[in-house]
Scaffold this active site. Structure first.
Site, PDB file in Angstrom:
ATOM      1  N   TYR A   1      18.261   2.463 -17.234  1.00 15.07           N
ATOM      2  CA  TYR A   1      17.432   2.129 -16.069  1.00 15.07           C
ATOM      3  C   TYR A   1      15.950   2.417 -16.313  1.00 15.07           C
ATOM      4  CZ  TYR A   1      21.926   2.478 -13.496  1.00 15.07           C
ATOM      5  OH  TYR A   1      23.216   2.355 -13.058  1.00 15.07           O
TER       6      TYR A   1
ATOM      7  N   ILE B   1      27.689   5.374  -4.265  1.00 12.74           N
ATOM      8  CA  ILE B   1      26.310   5.667  -4.690  1.00 12.74           C
ATOM      9  C   ILE B   1      25.357   4.540  -4.277  1.00 12.74           C
ATOM     10  CG2 ILE B   1      26.800   7.299  -6.556  1.00 12.74           C
ATOM     11  CD1 ILE B   1      26.632   4.869  -8.523  1.00 12.74           C
TER      12      ILE B   1
ATOM     13  N   LYS C   1      22.116   2.550  -3.371  1.00 13.12           N
ATOM     14  CA  LYS C   1      20.697   2.680  -3.738  1.00 13.12           C
ATOM     15  C   LYS C   1      19.829   2.302  -2.546  1.00 13.12           C
ATOM     16  CE  LYS C   1      16.582   0.831  -4.881  1.00 13.12           C
ATOM     17  NZ  LYS C   1      15.800  -0.198  -4.145  1.00 13.12           N
ATOM     18  N   SER C   2      18.839   3.118  -2.263  1.00 16.45           N
ATOM     19  CA  SER C   2      17.764   2.684  -1.373  1.00 16.45           C
ATOM     20  C   SER C   2      16.496   3.405  -1.781  1.00 16.45           C
ATOM     21  CB  SER C   2      18.084   2.974   0.089  1.00 16.45           C
ATOM     22  OG  SER C   2      16.990   2.515   0.873  1.00 16.45           O
TER      23      SER C   2
ATOM     24  N   ARG D   1      16.514   4.050   5.415  1.00 18.96           N
ATOM     25  CA  ARG D   1      17.840   3.654   4.915  1.00 18.96           C
ATOM     26  C   ARG D   1      18.460   4.749   4.039  1.00 18.96           C
ATOM     27  NH1 ARG D   1      15.085  -1.365   5.166  1.00 18.96           N
ATOM     28  NH2 ARG D   1      14.395  -1.335   3.003  1.00 18.96           N
TER      29      ARG D   1
ATOM     30  N   ASN E   1      22.128   6.107   5.019  1.00 22.34           N
ATOM     31  CA  ASN E   1      23.274   5.928   4.126  1.00 22.34           C
ATOM     32  C   ASN E   1      24.073   7.208   3.893  1.00 22.34           C
ATOM     33  OD1 ASN E   1      22.508   3.278   3.936  1.00 22.34           O
ATOM     34  ND2 ASN E   1      21.663   3.414   1.861  1.00 22.34           N
TER      35      ASN E   1
HETATM   36  P1  A2P Z   1      16.068  -0.832  -0.163  1.00 27.33           P
HETATM   37  O1  A2P Z   1      15.914  -0.017  -1.415  1.00 27.33           O
HETATM   38  O2  A2P Z   1      14.841  -1.542   0.228  1.00 27.33           O
HETATM   39  O3  A2P Z   1      16.700  -0.033   0.968  1.00 27.33           O
HETATM   40  P2  A2P Z   1      23.573  -1.478  -3.509  1.00 27.33           P
HETATM   41  O4  A2P Z   1      23.537   0.018  -3.497  1.00 27.33           O
HETATM   42  O5  A2P Z   1      24.850  -2.044  -2.948  1.00 27.33           O
HETATM   43  O6  A2P Z   1      23.243  -2.064  -4.871  1.00 27.33           O
HETATM   44  O7  A2P Z   1      22.449  -2.015  -2.519  1.00 27.33           O
HETATM   45  C1  A2P Z   1      21.096  -1.753  -2.758  1.00 27.33           C
HETATM   46  C2  A2P Z   1      20.277  -2.764  -2.001  1.00 27.33           C
HETATM   47  O8  A2P Z   1      20.572  -2.677  -0.594  1.00 27.33           O
HETATM   48  C3  A2P Z   1      18.806  -2.518  -2.137  1.00 27.33           C
HETATM   49  O9  A2P Z   1      18.178  -3.773  -2.166  1.00 27.33           O
HETATM   50  C4  A2P Z   1      18.442  -1.756  -0.863  1.00 27.33           C
HETATM   51  O10 A2P Z   1      17.112  -2.026  -0.497  1.00 27.33           O
HETATM   52  C5  A2P Z   1      19.416  -2.307   0.137  1.00 27.33           C
HETATM   53  N1  A2P Z   1      19.851  -1.297   1.110  1.00 27.33           N
HETATM   54  C6  A2P Z   1      20.142  -0.005   0.873  1.00 27.33           C
HETATM   55  N2  A2P Z   1      20.570   0.618   1.977  1.00 27.33           N
HETATM   56  C7  A2P Z   1      20.546  -0.292   2.962  1.00 27.33           C
HETATM   57  C8  A2P Z   1      20.881  -0.260   4.343  1.00 27.33           C
HETATM   58  N3  A2P Z   1      21.306   0.867   4.923  1.00 27.33           N
HETATM   59  N4  A2P Z   1      20.719  -1.398   5.057  1.00 27.33           N
HETATM   60  C9  A2P Z   1      20.275  -2.535   4.474  1.00 27.33           C
HETATM   61  N5  A2P Z   1      19.948  -2.638   3.171  1.00 27.33           N
HETATM   62  C10 A2P Z   1      20.087  -1.535   2.411  1.00 27.33           C
END
Ligand code: A2P
Length: 275
Positions: free
Chosen positions: A50, A229, A231-232, A237, A241
């Site tokens: 990463y 896990i 990601k945000s 968010r 989460n």
């Molecule tokens: P962001 O970083 O702007 O919150 P995954 O973990 O399934 O790969 O998803 C990651 C993606 O989902 C990222 O683009 C993230 O954007 C977005 N994301 C993370 N948490 C939320 C949430 N609670 N609601 C909507 N989108 C989310």
């Protein structure tokens, strides 16, 4: 509410929610890590590939939390598979993170066409014994890859991290893990922010509990007994989460979400691709 933990097959406790860090980079990861730790995360998932270890390590130090309070996972890139290259691979990660050890080291992809994951695993067994990683596991392995590993090596992986969300539920992978005391960890659990978050079934359940659809999906992971896990990089968010320990889904809710499965496998076939 306290974040639950799962006991791994070597006795170590792994918090059931961790922060996913892809695609954060070295330069933007640190403040995200600080925000997550302040929001209560104690588990951070990263990978050499990463290119964010420097920022992740900086964020951990900036947070002021004691290292031993955290569960840090990294993954060995394919460039370090084979022979004893995993030794250099883990050292490279630890140097960038500026840490003495990680809590979990994973083989990032099996790359079966290269035929090196067994020898890599034997090196992992030595790294585990050395204390530079407190546990060892795999990622993106299929049951057949794990069976092969079992037949050639002696230490069981503590986990297998795979792509898993309500449309890709992979029941045979989860069941295989359960049978062999290998915890399943879900990557991209909310479908990478796709229209899964607008799904009507999930939305109806979310409304019932006064939670967001992302929270319902992450709680579904908890009810399945797996680790998740998300990601945000967004503070709201990030907090949302992990705020999933003040409600529980009924068996019917769990079944309704599981029924969204399309039967699809991971978008990356780990018999063919990977890094
Ligand atoms: P962001 O970083 O702007 O919150 P995954 O973990 O399934 O790969 O998803 C990651 C993606 O989902 C990222 O683009 C993230 O954007 C977005 N994301 C993370 N948490 C939320 C949430 N609670 N609601 C909507 N989108 C989310």
């Amino acid at each position: 509410m306290a974040v639950s933990s799962i006991r791994l097959n070597n006795g170590l406790m792994m918090p059931q929610v961790g922060l996913g860090t892809w695609p954060l980079k070295h330069h933007d990861a640190a403040p995200v890590i600080v925000t997550a730790i302040e929001a209560g995360y104690r588990h951070i998932d990263t990978a050499y590939r990463y290119q964010n270890h420097i920022g992740v390590g900086q964020g951990v130090r900036d947070s002021g939390i004691a290292r031993e309070e955290l569960f840090i996972t990294t993954k060995l890139d394919g460039e370090f598979q084979g022979d004893d290259k995993a030794v250099a691979g883990l050292d490279a990660s630890l140097r960038e993170l500026q840490m003495d050890y990680v809590d979990l080291l994973l083989i990032h992809w099996p790359l079966p066409q290269r035929g090196e994951y067994v020898s890599t695993w034997k090196t992992f067994e030595h790294l585990f014994a050395s204390g530079k990683t407190r546990s060892i596991g795999v990622s993106n392995f299929k049951p057949a890859h794990l069976e092969h590993l079992f037949s050639e090596t002696s230490v069981r992986p503590v986990c297998n991290q795979i792509q898993l969300n309500p449309r890709i539920t992979r029941p045979e992978h989860v069941e295989f893990g359960r049978t062999h005391q290998i915890v399943t960890v879900a990557w991209s659990p909310i479908g990478q922010g796709s229209d899964l978050l607008q799904d009507p079934t999930v939305s109806a359940i979310a409304e019932k509990y006064g939670k967001t659809t992302a929270q319902v999906i992450l709680r579904w992971n908890i009810e399945l007994g797996i680790v998740t896990i998300p990601k945000s990089a967004n503070p709201t968010r990030i907090a949302q989460n992990i705020d999933i320990f003040d409600f529980a889904l009924t068996a019917d809710d769990v079944a309704a979400i599981t029924a969204l499965d399309t039967g699809a496998e991971s978008r990356v076939d780990s018999d063919v691709n990977g890094h």
